[in-house]
Scaffold this motif. Structure first.
Motif, PDB file in Angstrom:
ATOM      1  N   SER A   1       0.844  -1.194   0.000  1.00 10.38           N
ATOM      2  CA  SER A   1       0.000   0.000   0.000  1.00 10.38           C
ATOM      3  C   SER A   1       0.879   1.242   0.000  1.00 10.38           C
ATOM      4  O   SER A   1       1.876   1.311   0.708  1.00 10.38           O
ATOM      5  CB  SER A   1      -0.908   0.038   1.235  1.00 10.38           C
TER       6      SER A   1
ATOM      7  N   ARG B   1      -0.347   4.153   0.838  1.00  5.17           N
ATOM      8  CA  ARG B   1      -1.111   5.100   1.641  1.00  5.17           C
ATOM      9  C   ARG B   1      -0.469   5.306   3.015  1.00  5.17           C
ATOM     10  O   ARG B   1       0.016   4.355   3.620  1.00  5.17           O
ATOM     11  CB  ARG B   1      -2.511   4.520   1.812  1.00  5.17           C
TER      12      ARG B   1
ATOM     13  N   SER C   1      -1.628   3.074   6.440  1.00 11.01           N
ATOM     14  CA  SER C   1      -2.285   2.021   5.661  1.00 11.01           C
ATOM     15  C   SER C   1      -2.824   0.901   6.551  1.00 11.01           C
ATOM     16  O   SER C   1      -2.153   0.473   7.497  1.00 11.01           O
ATOM     17  CB  SER C   1      -1.271   1.459   4.665  1.00 11.01           C
ATOM     18  N   ASN C   2      -3.997   0.422   6.212  1.00 13.70           N
ATOM     19  CA  ASN C   2      -4.609  -0.671   6.972  1.00 13.70           C
ATOM     20  C   ASN C   2      -3.871  -1.988   6.762  1.00 13.70           C
ATOM     21  O   ASN C   2      -3.567  -2.695   7.722  1.00 13.70           O
ATOM     22  CB  ASN C   2      -6.086  -0.810   6.570  1.00 13.70           C
ATOM     23  N   SER C   3      -3.579  -2.307   5.500  1.00 13.28           N
ATOM     24  CA  SER C   3      -2.887  -3.580   5.243  1.00 13.28           C
ATOM     25  C   SER C   3      -1.484  -3.567   5.851  1.00 13.28           C
ATOM     26  O   SER C   3      -0.998  -4.578   6.362  1.00 13.28           O
ATOM     27  CB  SER C   3      -2.825  -3.875   3.740  1.00 13.28           C
TER      28      SER C   3
ATOM     29  N   VAL D   1      -7.053  -4.304  -1.202  1.00 16.31           N
ATOM     30  CA  VAL D   1      -7.832  -4.888  -2.307  1.00 16.31           C
ATOM     31  C   VAL D   1      -8.306  -3.736  -3.180  1.00 16.31           C
ATOM     32  O   VAL D   1      -8.935  -2.797  -2.694  1.00 16.31           O
ATOM     33  CB  VAL D   1      -9.035  -5.707  -1.776  1.00 16.31           C
TER      34      VAL D   1
ATOM     35  N   TYR E   1     -10.464  -3.122  -6.601  1.00 18.75           N
ATOM     36  CA  TYR E   1     -11.374  -3.752  -7.569  1.00 18.75           C
ATOM     37  C   TYR E   1     -11.302  -5.274  -7.499  1.00 18.75           C
ATOM     38  O   TYR E   1     -11.115  -5.943  -8.510  1.00 18.75           O
ATOM     39  CB  TYR E   1     -11.115  -3.222  -8.992  1.00 18.75           C
ATOM     40  N   TYR E   2     -11.414  -5.755  -6.262  1.00 18.67           N
ATOM     41  CA  TYR E   2     -11.445  -7.207  -5.996  1.00 18.67           C
ATOM     42  C   TYR E   2     -10.191  -7.920  -6.485  1.00 18.67           C
ATOM     43  O   TYR E   2     -10.238  -9.103  -6.824  1.00 18.67           O
ATOM     44  CB  TYR E   2     -12.708  -7.866  -6.593  1.00 18.67           C
TER      45      TYR E   2
ATOM     46  N   GLU F   1     -14.907  -3.896   2.099  1.00 16.23           N
ATOM     47  CA  GLU F   1     -15.915  -4.941   2.269  1.00 16.23           C
ATOM     48  C   GLU F   1     -15.321  -6.111   3.058  1.00 16.23           C
ATOM     49  O   GLU F   1     -14.139  -6.418   2.904  1.00 16.23           O
ATOM     50  CB  GLU F   1     -16.315  -5.412   0.857  1.00 16.23           C
TER      51      GLU F   1
ATOM     52  N   PHE G   1     -12.392  -2.574   6.492  1.00 18.00           N
ATOM     53  CA  PHE G   1     -11.570  -1.394   6.824  1.00 18.00           C
ATOM     54  C   PHE G   1     -11.403  -0.525   5.588  1.00 18.00           C
ATOM     55  O   PHE G   1     -10.891  -0.990   4.576  1.00 18.00           O
ATOM     56  CB  PHE G   1     -10.201  -1.832   7.360  1.00 18.00           C
ATOM     57  N   ASP G   2     -11.842   0.709   5.692  1.00 17.95           N
ATOM     58  CA  ASP G   2     -11.776   1.564   4.511  1.00 17.95           C
ATOM     59  C   ASP G   2     -10.923   2.811   4.737  1.00 17.95           C
ATOM     60  O   ASP G   2      -9.967   3.059   3.998  1.00 17.95           O
ATOM     61  CB  ASP G   2     -13.193   1.945   4.068  1.00 17.95           C
TER      62      ASP G   2
END
Ligand SMILES: Cc1cc2nc3c(=O)[nH]c(=O)nc-3n(C[C@H](O)[C@H](O)[C@H](O)COP(=O)(O)O)c2cc1C
Length: 181
Positions: free
Chosen positions: A11, A13, A16-18, A86, A88-89, A123, A157-158
């Motif tokens: 990531s 970002r 970042s969450n991941s 993730v 777009y899946y 999601e 988590f968004d």
């Protein structure tokens, strides 16, 4: 047995969450007695594979950027843990680009065996990691001695930094890392 575990967080970002899950998993892997290394792609210059295939003969890439250094670490690790948001899946493009650029390893010897995936996504549920797991397995399938060892599904988590607030999920990520054998 203590192993060399390489974490690659993809990531780009801040907060970042991941990456938060990957950092906890790294702590877990350390607690299990493993030697760990953590790489983030945030500070890396990684260009697209051109498909020239020169690397299949020379074992080197014609593109001179930060991949050579990452590749050497990948080649010499016993365990790989890729973390991705993730998109777009799917795996995030920056991770897919790195996987493509590891093509010089295809005709070479390598140490890695178990390969794990850590995701973060808005999601929750099994479905959201289906294609990312498929994507990482497409890469693993081309390295006969390697196997897919598991996924940490960081669904739900968004916003930036959201994972850092969730003690329960962070603890689960720690346990995931501790479970690396
Ligand atoms: C381009 C883009 C595509 C995304 N696609 C999905 C998606 O398909 N499914 C989903 O659940 N979340 C999706 N998201 C949300 C991210 O997965 C979510 O914000 C995640 O926590 C980001 O992880 P990070 O903080 O490690 O970058 C998308 C976000 C972006 C920027």
């Amino acid at each position: 047995m203590a192993k060399k575990v390489l974490f690659i967080s993809s990531s780009l970002r801040n907060r970042s969450n991941s990456e938060a899950f990957a950092r906890e998993a790294e702590k877990g892997a350390k607690a299990a007695g493993h030697e760990t290394e953590f790489i983030t792609l945030k500070d890396k210059d990684i260009r697209f594979c051109k498909g020239c295939m020169a690397c299949q003969k020379t074992f080197r890439c014609v593109i001179k950027d930060d991949v050579a250094d990452v590749m050497e670490r990948v080649q010499n690790a016993d365990v790989l843990v890729f973390a991705t948001p993730v998109y777009y899946y799917e795996l995030a493009g920056q991770l897919k680009t790195l996987l493509d650029r590891l093509n010089p390893l295809y005709p070479q010897e390598y140490s890695f065996r178990d390969v794990y995936l850590i995701t973060a996504s808005a999601e929750a549920g099994e479905n959201v990691v289906k294609t990312p797991v498929g994507g990482i397995n497409g890469w693993i399938d081309c390295f006969e001695k390697a196997r897919f060892a598991g996924v940490f599904n960081g669904g739900g988590f968004d916003n930036m930094g959201e994972a850092l607030e969730d003690a329960e999920m962070l603890a689960a990520a720690f346990e995931f890392g501790k479970g690396i054998q």
